[in-house]
Write an enzyme that holds these catalytic residues in place. Structure first.
Site, mmCIF file in Angstrom:
data_model
loop_
_atom_site.group_PDB
_atom_site.id
_atom_site.type_symbol
_atom_site.label_atom_id
_atom_site.label_comp_id
_atom_site.label_asym_id
_atom_site.label_seq_id
_atom_site.Cartn_x
_atom_site.Cartn_y
_atom_site.Cartn_z
ATOM 1 N N GLU A 115 0.593 -1.287 0.106
ATOM 2 C CA GLU A 115 -0.083 0.030 -0.105
ATOM 3 C C GLU A 115 0.797 1.449 -0.036
ATOM 4 O O GLU A 115 2.039 1.154 0.515
ATOM 5 C CB GLU A 115 -0.954 -0.049 1.134
ATOM 6 C CG GLU A 115 -2.011 -1.248 1.239
ATOM 7 C CD GLU A 115 -2.594 -1.249 2.577
ATOM 8 O OE1 GLU A 115 -2.624 -0.309 3.504
ATOM 9 O OE2 GLU A 115 -3.559 -2.009 2.486
ATOM 10 N N ALA A 171 -10.570 0.826 10.056
ATOM 11 C CA ALA A 171 -10.911 1.464 11.284
ATOM 12 C C ALA A 171 -10.892 3.123 11.227
ATOM 13 O O ALA A 171 -10.672 3.885 12.173
ATOM 14 C CB ALA A 171 -9.547 1.231 12.043
ATOM 15 N N HIS A 175 -7.909 1.010 2.711
ATOM 16 C CA HIS A 175 -7.729 0.790 4.148
ATOM 17 C C HIS A 175 -8.524 1.554 5.138
ATOM 18 O O HIS A 175 -7.982 2.280 5.967
ATOM 19 C CB HIS A 175 -6.052 1.012 4.216
ATOM 20 C CG HIS A 175 -5.856 -0.003 5.263
ATOM 21 N ND1 HIS A 175 -4.561 -0.589 5.410
ATOM 22 C CD2 HIS A 175 -6.322 -0.495 6.881
ATOM 23 C CE1 HIS A 175 -4.331 -1.528 6.582
ATOM 24 N NE2 HIS A 175 -5.319 -1.168 7.292
#
Length: 527
Positions: free
Chosen positions: A261, A282, A279
């Site tokens: 990434e 969270a 991503h």
């Protein structure tokens, strides 16, 4: 006044416990260069980071007053934990704060994948109204396969059941009884792969789970199944997924993480069957506040002389106790690691027995290390000396420690026993003066094995020629035998053979070993 340095952007509400503490000076200094960081840490007692700032041994050497490092999140890849332990610095993290956010993101990806929502929206933004092109599927009645049934996996399961999906889960710590309590079906990995209409992974990324969902695994899945990964890049073999998307074997994939990434140029993104996010699992206000709050309270508690909830490394031990225990640390972990790789079934109980020189010592740190050695095979670096007991408890595993005066002729003896839903296995080890660590008993067989390197453990029937056939087969694979130990109960009865070889045993060699006459089980270990 104690100083706390926050190196990465965190929720102000999350660090409120530190800001409100009168005896704490909280300094927020983000986006520092390495040189600026080295200067900033010289008089701090605590450092808090997210994932950007690297806390290396060099940083710790420039922070002589440092007592604790907090990671506002789960992973500690950007912290040199070994160096922290060596410098007597406690590392804490926040393993629970992003559970809900990640589970909800997984469900958002699941719904989007089922109904082609991102693709349809993209077309609409291009002024195209193409209803027929984006016919989706319902979730009701479909089977969701979950690989990894920890906190996040369980939260996903509850939400999927709300959509009236069938849920089947695989986890090395899950058994039928535990699965029934939460209303899901317990299955092997193969059973989950074969049953799943949608497959989602929620495991840590460790050696055992890297490319767990590979070409062979995908071949077991239903034609037209869909795959999700909101856990860690690398659990799914991306080349295999790409091939499966191209062939039509897999109807679609939803990815929040990639092996490398940022992944803006990833070839999977060229396929309309693939939806992806950068991503974001969270990335919610609540999750960011939760992880910051958890770490803040832990650091505040530690600086006030208390204990922390989420330690990552070994807490300090008195020098007197350390002198007595340290020779046994490596042996304890090796015994647990060895046994975890030969036992079969779902872990239920772990027993650790001590005798000889260890009778008058607080052996709890050794038990923790043995438990860590056992759990590490399935959980990886997330389990450590400090959280091993809590992790075992979370998995429903009972831990027992006992001491005995029976030394079986050894000056010191540590015996580790595992009970699963299928079997009970045990291993005993000692420290021989001048010779180091030895495994001296495996189940009821007496052996003499150095617990390190590449090992082959063979359960077989004690018949003439067994050893020769094993030796010949290994020679055929250009595999050199360094040591060999054989233990048996009686002539012609059950026996165990433990070999140390010079390199890792490959799959084909293992399969051929298992096919030799009179051999019942073969386990290959790397300690």
């Amino acid at each position: 006044m104690k100083r706390v340095l926050i190196c990465d952007p965190l929720s102000e509400d999350g660090i409120r416990p530190l800001l409100d503490a009168e005896e704490i000076e909280t300094v927020v200094q983000t986006s520092m260069s390495h040189e600026e960081l080295l200067k900033a840490v010289k008089d701090v007692e605590a450092i808090i980071v997210r994932s950007q700032t690297q806390i290396t041994e060099e940083v710790m050497k420039h922070a002589p007053q440092l007592k604790v490092i907090g990671r506002a999140g789960v992973g500690v890849d950007n912290i040199d934990v070994d160096a922290a332990t060596e410098h007597g610095v406690i590392v804490v993290n926040a393993p629970d704060g992003n559970t809900i956010s990640t589970a909800e993101h997984t469900m958002a990806m699941l719904m989007s994948l089922a109904r082609n929502i991102p693709q349809a929206y993209h077309q609409l933004k291009q002024k195209r109204w193409e209803r027929k092109k984006f016919v989706g599927v319902e979730l009701k009645g479909k089977t969701l396969g979950i690989v990894g049934f920890g906190r996040i996996g369980r939260e996903v399961a509850q939400r999927a059941k709300g959509h009236r999906m069938n849920v089947i889960a695989f986890d090395p710590f899950l058994n039928d009884e535990k699965a029934e309590k939460v209303g899901v079906q317990n299955g092997s990995l193969e059973e989950v792969l074969k049953a799943a209409d949608f497959l989602t992974v929620h495991t840590p990324l460790i050696e055992k789970t890297k490319h767990l969902i590979n070409k062979e695994a995908i071949e077991l899945m239903k034609p037209g199944a869909r795959i999700l990964n909101c856990a860690r890049g690398g659990i799914i073999e991306e080349d295999a997924l790409l091939e499966a998307i191209q062939s039509g074997k897999i109807a679609g994939a939803a990815l929040d993480v990639f092996e490398e990434e940022p992944a803006t140029e990833h070839p999977l993104l060229d396929f309309p069957e693939v939806i992806a996010t950068p991503h974001l699992g969270a990335s919610t206000v609540e999750a960011q506040e939760n992880v910051a709050t958890d770490v803040s309270y832990d650091i505040l508690e530690l600086l006030r002389g208390g204990t922390v909830k989420n330690p990552v490394n070994l807490p300090s031990v008195s020098s007197e106790m350390m002198e007595k225990l340290s020779p046994y640390f490596r042996l304890s972990e090796q015994l647990g690691a060895f046994l975890s790789k030969v036992v079969e079934g779902t872990l239920e109980r772990i027993h650790v027995y001590y005798s000889g020189e260890l009778l008058d010592v607080d052996t709890m740190p050794l038990t923790r290390i043995s438990v860590k050695g056992i759990l590490k095979r399935h959980i990886g670096e997330r389990v450590n000396d400090v959280n091993a007991f809590r992790t075992a408890s979370d998995k429903g595993i009972e831990i027992n420690e006992q001491k005995s005066t029976s030394t079986k002729g050894f000056t010191n003896l540590i015996t580790v026993e595992i009970e699963t839903d299928q079997e009970k296995r045990s291993i005993a080890g000692t420290l021989l003066n001048g010779l180091g660590a030895r495994i001296v008993q495996l189940d009821h067989y007496s052996v003499d094995v150095v617990p390190e390197g590449h090992l082959i453990v063979i359960q077989h029937t004690d018949q003439p020629g067994a050893i020769g056939r094993v030796g010949s087969l290994l020679a055929g694979h250009d595999m050199n035998i360094a040591t060999m130990q054989v233990g048996r109960t009686n002539l012609g009865g059950d026996a165990v053979m433990v070999l140390t070889v010079d390199r890792e045993v490959e799959g084909k060699c293992r399969e051929e070993l298992a096919g030799i006459a009179d051999i019942r089980k073969v386990k290959c270990l790397n300690l």
